[in-house]
Design a protein around this motif. Structure first.
Motif, PDB file in Angstrom:
ATOM      1  N   GLN A   1       0.836  -1.178   0.000  1.00 41.70           N
ATOM      2  CA  GLN A   1       0.000   0.000   0.000  1.00 41.70           C
ATOM      3  C   GLN A   1       0.884   1.246   0.000  1.00 41.70           C
ATOM      4  OE1 GLN A   1       0.574  -2.032   2.400  1.00 41.70           O
ATOM      5  NE2 GLN A   1       0.653  -1.032   4.412  1.00 41.70           N
ATOM      6  N   VAL A   2       0.286   2.350  -0.428  1.00 42.14           N
ATOM      7  CA  VAL A   2       1.026   3.607  -0.499  1.00 42.14           C
ATOM      8  C   VAL A   2       1.340   4.085   0.915  1.00 42.14           C
ATOM      9  CG1 VAL A   2       0.888   6.032  -1.156  1.00 42.14           C
ATOM     10  CG2 VAL A   2       0.017   4.265  -2.706  1.00 42.14           C
ATOM     11  N   GLN A   3       2.587   4.471   1.107  1.00 42.88           N
ATOM     12  CA  GLN A   3       3.002   5.008   2.393  1.00 42.88           C
ATOM     13  C   GLN A   3       3.965   6.165   2.173  1.00 42.88           C
ATOM     14  OE1 GLN A   3       4.740   2.140   5.081  1.00 42.88           O
ATOM     15  NE2 GLN A   3       4.152   3.319   6.890  1.00 42.88           N
ATOM     16  N   LEU A   4       3.766   7.233   2.899  1.00 41.86           N
ATOM     17  CA  LEU A   4       4.637   8.407   2.867  1.00 41.86           C
ATOM     18  C   LEU A   4       5.082   8.681   4.300  1.00 41.86           C
ATOM     19  CD1 LEU A   4       2.440  10.656   0.554  1.00 41.86           C
ATOM     20  CD2 LEU A   4       4.479   9.384  -0.124  1.00 41.86           C
ATOM     21  N   VAL A   5       6.380   8.779   4.503  1.00 38.94           N
ATOM     22  CA  VAL A   5       6.903   9.000   5.841  1.00 38.94           C
ATOM     23  C   VAL A   5       7.849  10.189   5.819  1.00 38.94           C
ATOM     24  CG1 VAL A   5       8.175   8.030   7.771  1.00 38.94           C
ATOM     25  CG2 VAL A   5       6.707   6.543   6.392  1.00 38.94           C
ATOM     26  N   GLU A   6       7.437  11.258   6.507  1.00 37.04           N
ATOM     27  CA  GLU A   6       8.260  12.459   6.562  1.00 37.04           C
ATOM     28  C   GLU A   6       9.243  12.386   7.732  1.00 37.04           C
ATOM     29  OE1 GLU A   6       3.997  13.924   5.515  1.00 37.04           O
ATOM     30  OE2 GLU A   6       4.947  12.459   6.857  1.00 37.04           O
ATOM     31  N   SER A   7      10.364  13.062   7.570  1.00 32.03           N
ATOM     32  CA  SER A   7      11.346  13.185   8.646  1.00 32.03           C
ATOM     33  C   SER A   7      12.169  14.441   8.404  1.00 32.03           C
ATOM     34  CB  SER A   7      12.243  11.956   8.713  1.00 32.03           C
ATOM     35  OG  SER A   7      12.967  11.803   7.510  1.00 32.03           O
ATOM     36  N   GLY A   8      12.962  14.812   9.411  1.00 33.55           N
ATOM     37  CA  GLY A   8      13.877  15.933   9.248  1.00 33.55           C
ATOM     38  C   GLY A   8      13.446  17.220   9.925  1.00 33.55           C
ATOM     39  N   GLY A   9      12.249  17.230  10.500  1.00 35.70           N
ATOM     40  CA  GLY A   9      11.816  18.436  11.188  1.00 35.70           C
ATOM     41  C   GLY A   9      12.584  18.644  12.483  1.00 35.70           C
ATOM     42  N   GLY A  10      12.339  19.797  13.094  1.00 39.54           N
ATOM     43  CA  GLY A  10      13.001  20.088  14.358  1.00 39.54           C
ATOM     44  C   GLY A  10      12.917  21.554  14.694  1.00 39.54           C
ATOM     45  N   LEU A  11      13.707  21.933  15.684  1.00 36.55           N
ATOM     46  CA  LEU A  11      13.777  23.326  16.131  1.00 36.55           C
ATOM     47  C   LEU A  11      15.012  23.972  15.528  1.00 36.55           C
ATOM     48  CD1 LEU A  11      12.915  25.675  17.992  1.00 36.55           C
ATOM     49  CD2 LEU A  11      14.305  24.590  19.797  1.00 36.55           C
ATOM     50  N   VAL A  12      14.833  25.118  14.913  1.00 31.29           N
ATOM     51  CA  VAL A  12      15.951  25.820  14.282  1.00 31.29           C
ATOM     52  C   VAL A  12      15.784  27.314  14.523  1.00 31.29           C
ATOM     53  CG1 VAL A  12      14.764  25.977  12.058  1.00 31.29           C
ATOM     54  CG2 VAL A  12      17.268  26.040  12.125  1.00 31.29           C
ATOM     55  N   GLN A  13      16.891  28.010  14.603  1.00 30.20           N
ATOM     56  CA  GLN A  13      16.850  29.461  14.799  1.00 30.20           C
ATOM     57  C   GLN A  13      16.514  30.169  13.485  1.00 30.20           C
ATOM     58  OE1 GLN A  13      20.587  30.653  16.527  1.00 30.20           O
ATOM     59  NE2 GLN A  13      19.924  30.093  18.588  1.00 30.20           N
ATOM     60  N   PRO A  14      15.951  31.351  13.567  1.00 28.46           N
ATOM     61  CA  PRO A  14      15.713  32.136  12.342  1.00 28.46           C
ATOM     62  C   PRO A  14      16.991  32.290  11.532  1.00 28.46           C
ATOM     63  CG  PRO A  14      14.590  33.146  14.193  1.00 28.46           C
ATOM     64  CD  PRO A  14      15.431  32.040  14.764  1.00 28.46           C
ATOM     65  N   GLY A  15      16.850  32.126  10.223  1.00 26.33           N
ATOM     66  CA  GLY A  15      18.004  32.178   9.349  1.00 26.33           C
ATOM     67  C   GLY A  15      18.659  30.840   9.126  1.00 26.33           C
ATOM     68  N   GLY A  16      18.252  29.844   9.878  1.00 21.13           N
ATOM     69  CA  GLY A  16      18.837  28.519   9.754  1.00 21.13           C
ATOM     70  C   GLY A  16      18.237  27.703   8.630  1.00 21.13           C
ATOM     71  N   SER A  17      18.681  26.451   8.526  1.00 20.71           N
ATOM     72  CA  SER A  17      18.262  25.560   7.454  1.00 20.71           C
ATOM     73  C   SER A  17      17.833  24.211   7.991  1.00 20.71           C
ATOM     74  CB  SER A  17      19.412  25.348   6.451  1.00 20.71           C
ATOM     75  OG  SER A  17      19.798  26.553   5.838  1.00 20.71           O
ATOM     76  N   LEU A  18      16.944  23.581   7.277  1.00 18.06           N
ATOM     77  CA  LEU A  18      16.548  22.209   7.535  1.00 18.06           C
ATOM     78  C   LEU A  18      16.295  21.529   6.196  1.00 18.06           C
ATOM     79  CD1 LEU A  18      13.912  22.369  10.452  1.00 18.06           C
ATOM     80  CD2 LEU A  18      16.177  21.331  10.563  1.00 18.06           C
ATOM     81  N   ARG A  19      16.482  20.219   6.174  1.00 15.75           N
ATOM     82  CA  ARG A  19      16.118  19.441   4.997  1.00 15.75           C
ATOM     83  C   ARG A  19      15.103  18.388   5.422  1.00 15.75           C
ATOM     84  NH1 ARG A  19      20.412  16.807   0.923  1.00 15.75           N
ATOM     85  NH2 ARG A  19      20.695  19.020   0.500  1.00 15.75           N
TER      86      ARG A  19
END
Length: 123
Positions: A1-19
Motif C-alpha cells: 500500500q502507499v506510504q509516505l513518511v516524513e522526517s527531518g523536522g526540528g527546532l531551528v533558529q531564524p536564518g537557519g536551514s533544515l532538509r
C-alpha cells in the motif's frame, strides 16, 4: 500500500536551514506528482512546493520562493524539501502528499498523506 513518511523536522533558529525528507513506498515515485504542504496552528493547510511526474513542472508558494527547493531522488524513492533562511512564520507541521493517479502534470490534490513532521523556527 502507499506510504509516505516524513522526517527531518526540528527546532531551528531564524536564518537557519533544515532538509525534510519524504520516503515513499508502495508506488514508483518517478511516475507521480508529489508535494509538500504545511499547516500552522489555527491556520488552514497550504501548499508549499510540488513537482509533477518526471519533474516537468515545479511550483513554489510565493512565501518560500528563493528559500526552499524541492527535489527528488527516484532511486531512493524519496522527495526532499531543502529549507534555507527560515523564518518564524515557517513554523508548521509539514506534510508530503501524492495522488492515486500517475503522470500528474500539476501539483497533487492529496489522495495520500504522510503523518507530518514539525518544524519550529524560533530563537
Amino acid at each position: 500500500q502507499v506510504q509516505l513518511v516524513e522526517s527531518g523536522g526540528g527546532l531551528v533558529q531564524p536564518g537557519g536551514s533544515l532538509r525534510l525528507s519524504c520516503a515513499a513506498s508502495g508506488f514508483t515515485l518517478a511516475y507521480y506528482a508529489i508535494g509538500w504542504f504545511r499547516q500552522a496552528p489555527g491556520k488552514e493547510r497550504e501548499g508549499v512546493s510540488c513537482t509533477s511526474s518526471k519533474n516537468k513542472m515545479t511550483y513554489y508558494a510565493d512565501s518560500v520562493k528563493g528559500r526552499f527547493t524541492i527535489f527528488r531522488d527516484n532511486a531512493k524513492s524519496t522527495v526532499y524539501l531543502q529549507m534555507n533562511s527560515l523564518k518564524p512564520e515557517d513554523t508548521a507541521v509539514y506534510y508530503c502528499a501524492t495522488d492515486q493517479a500517475p503522470y500528474g502534470s500539476s501539483c497533487p490534490s492529496g489522495d495520500y498523506w504522510g503523518q507530518g513532521t514539525q518544524v519550529t523556527v524560533s530563537s
